[in-house]
Every structure is written in structure tokens, then in C-alpha cells.
Design a protein around this motif. Structure first.
Motif, PDB file in Angstrom:
ATOM      1  N   TYR A 251       0.592  -1.147   0.140  1.00  0.00           N
ATOM      2  CA  TYR A 251       0.633   0.081   0.255  1.00  0.00           C
ATOM      3  C   TYR A 251       0.692   1.104   0.310  1.00  0.00           C
ATOM      4  O   TYR A 251       0.264   2.235  -0.443  1.00  0.00           O
ATOM      5  N   ASP A 252       1.697   0.898   0.976  1.00  0.00           N
ATOM      6  CA  ASP A 252       2.500   2.652   1.203  1.00  0.00           C
ATOM      7  C   ASP A 252       3.397   2.853  -0.786  1.00  0.00           C
ATOM      8  O   ASP A 252       3.382   4.111  -1.248  1.00  0.00           O
ATOM      9  N   ALA A 253       4.191   1.589  -0.937  1.00  0.00           N
ATOM     10  CA  ALA A 253       4.210   1.857  -2.687  1.00  0.00           C
ATOM     11  C   ALA A 253       3.532   2.208  -3.623  1.00  0.00           C
ATOM     12  O   ALA A 253       4.066   3.385  -4.115  1.00  0.00           O
ATOM     13  N   PHE A 254       2.348   1.668  -3.585  1.00  0.00           N
ATOM     14  CA  PHE A 254       1.009   2.126  -4.198  1.00  0.00           C
ATOM     15  C   PHE A 254       0.986   4.014  -4.634  1.00  0.00           C
ATOM     16  O   PHE A 254       1.530   3.890  -5.275  1.00  0.00           O
ATOM     17  N   PHE A 255       0.690   3.991  -3.260  1.00  0.00           N
ATOM     18  CA  PHE A 255      -0.074   5.487  -3.015  1.00  0.00           C
ATOM     19  C   PHE A 255       1.941   6.196  -3.060  1.00  0.00           C
ATOM     20  O   PHE A 255       1.259   7.192  -3.725  1.00  0.00           O
ATOM     21  N   THR A 256       2.002   5.496  -2.844  1.00  0.00           N
ATOM     22  CA  THR A 256       3.849   6.414  -2.726  1.00  0.00           C
ATOM     23  C   THR A 256       4.437   7.068  -4.669  1.00  0.00           C
ATOM     24  O   THR A 256       4.030   7.978  -5.261  1.00  0.00           O
ATOM     25  N   HIS A 257       4.034   5.480  -5.415  1.00  0.00           N
ATOM     26  CA  HIS A 257       4.136   5.984  -6.967  1.00  0.00           C
ATOM     27  C   HIS A 257       2.567   6.817  -7.225  1.00  0.00           C
ATOM     28  O   HIS A 257       3.014   7.750  -7.891  1.00  0.00           O
TER      29      HIS A 257
END
Length: 412
Positions: A251-257
Motif C-alpha cells: 500500500y505504501d509503495a502504491f500510493f507513493t508511486h
């Protein structure tokens, strides 16, 4: 098994025909009611020990049969009773599966591709049976309960487009574009330039052909690509029915991207199945047979990742009954075209699909599942400060749809 069912069915009535034993009935004798039969004693034991997994497998294998009613009636009876409180054995299995799930909540890109192929790279005739003409395989938007599935799916696209507040010529990224229906809508009705990505080869081929037929190849393009491998800047980002496959560890990687790809004055919208309550384990049968590594998120899991990515939640809408209505349409259409599916994949597959659609509908009617539409921005002034603009834009889009439909009819 009788002890287990007595503990589960308190309201309504379930008549049971065991293998080699006398029939019995559990519940209060009222409605709803249905009747089931077991073909062997091991089937009865399996259901009593692990009902969440065994019910679907037994129905697929023909070892649990409906004597009165359909599989939906059985699942609705069980789900409505289970919604009233914890059943010890089921709750214990859920706690164990949730603990195990914490250890494997990430989805590597290669595994993500395999997961998508498992469900979406099936014979296109299967999806033609039960989806609308635009092949929208996600929750429709029922402006009125009696709306047909085609009209409700068009309303969903219109609703999302209005929330994105798209201006002509803007660049749109569609993450998990499916068969391309939303991307084509945004290009045709909003004048946007759309880049859609999918991990399904079947969806990609269909979307590309549909774009060519629509004469929109200059405005829309599709790629077989993981969202983690997209670069550039987009005015709008939309993702419908894909976030359930991301996995909580990502989730962190998704929203950061998403934040990296979104312009400073941009708008993003994530449309995902969710839970009203807190995090919960995915149904084991669904995880094994339908959506490998799938996870239905709770808002409590999503919101912290959004904040850590530097994004603001500008609007959240919870669609409560809409997916249950969508699935009811899909179930009816699949039943009408069942023979086509049987000729392609066989009887066991048809039973699996019947169980899947029925269980999913029960999840939205009785088990606290919903759909979340989460609108995201980077700047507080990226959108008007009231929601009135959404209604105005929906009305304008509806007028354009009617105009285009009128022109199309005139041309024919």
C-alpha cells in the motif's frame, strides 16, 4: 455436523439430508428456508470442520447438492445468521488465517501477473455471458434500483468521470484498465488522452481492438504493464477494481508511486471493494479458486498509507448496496448462459462460478462488504470546495451521452 449447524442457523430453516442417516432440520422453522443433501459422510465432516473452505469445494464436486432452493439461498441463509454474531469454529479459522495472512501480504510483480492470468485470461465467451456490453467487471452505479446492468455501468463511468473533473486534452492514467471501457469513455466523452495498463493479455487484446473500432487510437493506448513500472506525469489517475490485488504490504509503495505520477494540481480516484469493519482475512475458498492473493482492504488500512505518501483524501463515497445489485444481475445472466460456460469449461467450473457469484453477493448483503471511491489530491485548491461540481459534471456528461447516442442513431 448437526451440532455445528444448530449453532449457526438460528433464524430461518435448513433441512439436511445426510448420507446414510435420517434427515433433520435446524433453525426456527421460518423463512428463508432451503434443503441440502450430502453424498458421503466425509463431506459432512469436512463442512463441520472448515465450513468456509469446504462449502465451496463440496458444491463444486457435487458432494453437497441443493434439494430445495439454489446455492445462493443456502449461502444467504448462512451469511445472514453469521452476521448476527461470531460462530466459534468459523471465527477461530478466521483468526488463524488472518495471522498467516500477515506473513504473505506482499505481491511480487511476477506473481501479480500470474494472479491476473488465473482469473482474467479466461475464454472471452465466459465474460460475454454475464457482463454488460462494455465488459465492466466491477461494481456498477445504480442511480435507481431498477436500472439495467448496461445503464448502471454507464452511470458508474459517468460518476467517476465527474469526480475526476477532467478537462479536454488532460493526460489520464488508468491503472488496471480491464477491457478498456472506462478509458474509452474518458476519451470520447471528456476529450482526455488516456493511457491504460493491465496485466491481462486477453484484456489488452480486446481493449486494443475496441479502440481501433471506435476510431480512438489517437486518444487512447494500452500496455501490458505493472503499475510499478509506469513513469511520467499525469493530470488524472484512476484505478477501478484493481487495488484489491495490490496487497497490504504494498500500500505504501502504491500510493507513493501514485503521488510521484500525479501532477501537483492533479486528481486521483481509487475505486475498490472494502470492509465496513476493520481488516479481515480473505475468504480461503475465494483466495484459492477465484482471486489468488486477493485482499479486501478496510479504510483503516488504506488511510495511513495515503497520508504517508503525501496525498490528501478530498472525498470518500461508500457504495453500499450497489455491488449486491450488480452481482444479482451477473448471477441471473450467468444462469441464462450457463450452457455456454459448461461447453467451454465443464460442469465443475460452472458450479465454481455459481458459488463465487452467490458468495460475493452475500458478502455485500450480509457481511459488511462495500465499495469505496476515494478521491485524492496533492493541493487543497485542486478542486472546488463543495461537491456541487460533481453533480453539474454528471449532468453535462449525461447530455453528451444522449447527444452522441442520437447522432449514432441518425447515422444508422
Amino acid at each position: 455436523m448437526r451440532h455445528f449447524l444448530n449453532g449457526l442457523i438460528k433464524s430461518g430453516s435448513l433441512e439436511v439430508f445426510p448420507s446414510g442417516a435420517r434427515p433433520f432440520t435446524v433453525g426456527d422453522g421460518g423463512e428463508p428456508s432451503c434443503a441440502i443433501q450430502f453424498t458421503d459422510c466425509r463431506a459432512e465432516t469436512a463442512l463441520a470442520l472448515d465450513p468456509e473452505m469446504a462449502a465451496g469445494e463440496l458444491y463444486m464436486d457435487g458432494r453437497l447438492k441443493m434439494v430445495r432452493g439454489e446455492i445462493y439461498d443456502l449461502l444467504a441463509l448462512a451469511a445472514s445468521n453469521f452476521a448476527g454474531g461470531n460462530i466459534g469454529r468459523i471465527a477461530a479459522w478466521q483468526r488463524l488465517r488472518q495471522a498467516v495472512g500477515q506473513l504473505r501480504r506482499g505481491v511480487h510483480p511476477r506473481r501479480a501477473r500470474a494472479n491476473v492470468a488465473h482469473h482474467y485470461d479466461l475464454d472471452e465467451r465466459l465474460y460475454q455471458i454475464f457482463l454488460d456490453r462494455d465488459r465492466q467487471y466491477s461494481c456498477a452505479y445504480f442511480e435507481s434500483p431498477g436500472l439495467g446492468i448496461d445503464a448502471a455501468q454507464t452511470a458508474k463511468k459517468r460518476h467517476i468521470a465527474a469526480k475526476l473533473a477532467i478537462e479536454p486534452g488532460q493526460k489520464i492514467l488508468d491503472i488496471g484498465c480491464g477491457w478498456g471501457g472506462l478509458a474509452l469513455y474518458l476519451a470520447r466523452l471528456c476529450g482526455a488522452d488516456v493511457y491504460g495498463i493491465t496485466l491481462s493479455t486477453e484484456q489488452l487484446e480486446w481493449a486494443q481492438k475496441k479502440t481501433e473500432r471506435a476510431g480512438l487510437a489517437a486518444k487512447v493506448r494500452f500496455d501490458l504493464r505493472d503499475y510499478r513500472h509506469v513513469h511520467g506525469q499525469f493530470d488524472r489517475i484512476v484505478s477501478v477494481g484493481m487495488f484489491e490485488h495490490v496487497g497490504p504490504k504494498h500500500y505504501d509503495a502504491f500510493f507513493t508511486h501514485v503521488a510521484e505520477l500525479l501532477a501537483e494540481d492533479g486528481v486521483a480516484l481509487v475505486h475498490t471493494i472494502g470492509h465496513f469493519a476493520g481488516p479481515a482475512p480473505t475468504n480461503p475458498w475465494v483466495r484459492k479458486y477465484i482471486f489468488p492473493d486477493g485482499h479486501i482492504p478496510a479504510m483503516a488500512e488504506i488511510a495511513p498509507a495515503i497520508a504517508r505518501a503525501g496525498l490528501m483524501v478530498s472525498d470518500v463515497e461508500t457504495l453500499r448496496e450497489h455491488y449486491a445489485l450488480t452481482l444479482a444481475h451477473w448471477r441471473a445472466r450467468f444462469a441464462a448462459g450457463r450452457e455456454v460456460a459448461r461447453r467451454i469449461y465443464g460442469e465443475r467450473f460452472c458450479r465454481m462460478w455459481e458459488f463465487y457469484l452467490a458468495a460475493a453477493e452475500c458478502g455485500f448483503r450480509f457481511q459488511g462488504c462495500c465499495v469505496l471511491q476515494i478521491q485524492l489530491i496533492k493541493r487543497a485548491d485542486a478542486l472546488p470546495i463543495t461537491r456541487d461540481y460533481m453533480m453539474r459534471r454528471e449532468a453535462a456528461l449525461r447530455a453528451r451521452e444522449n447527444l452522441q447516442e442520437g447522432l449514432s442513431d441518425a447515422a444508422e
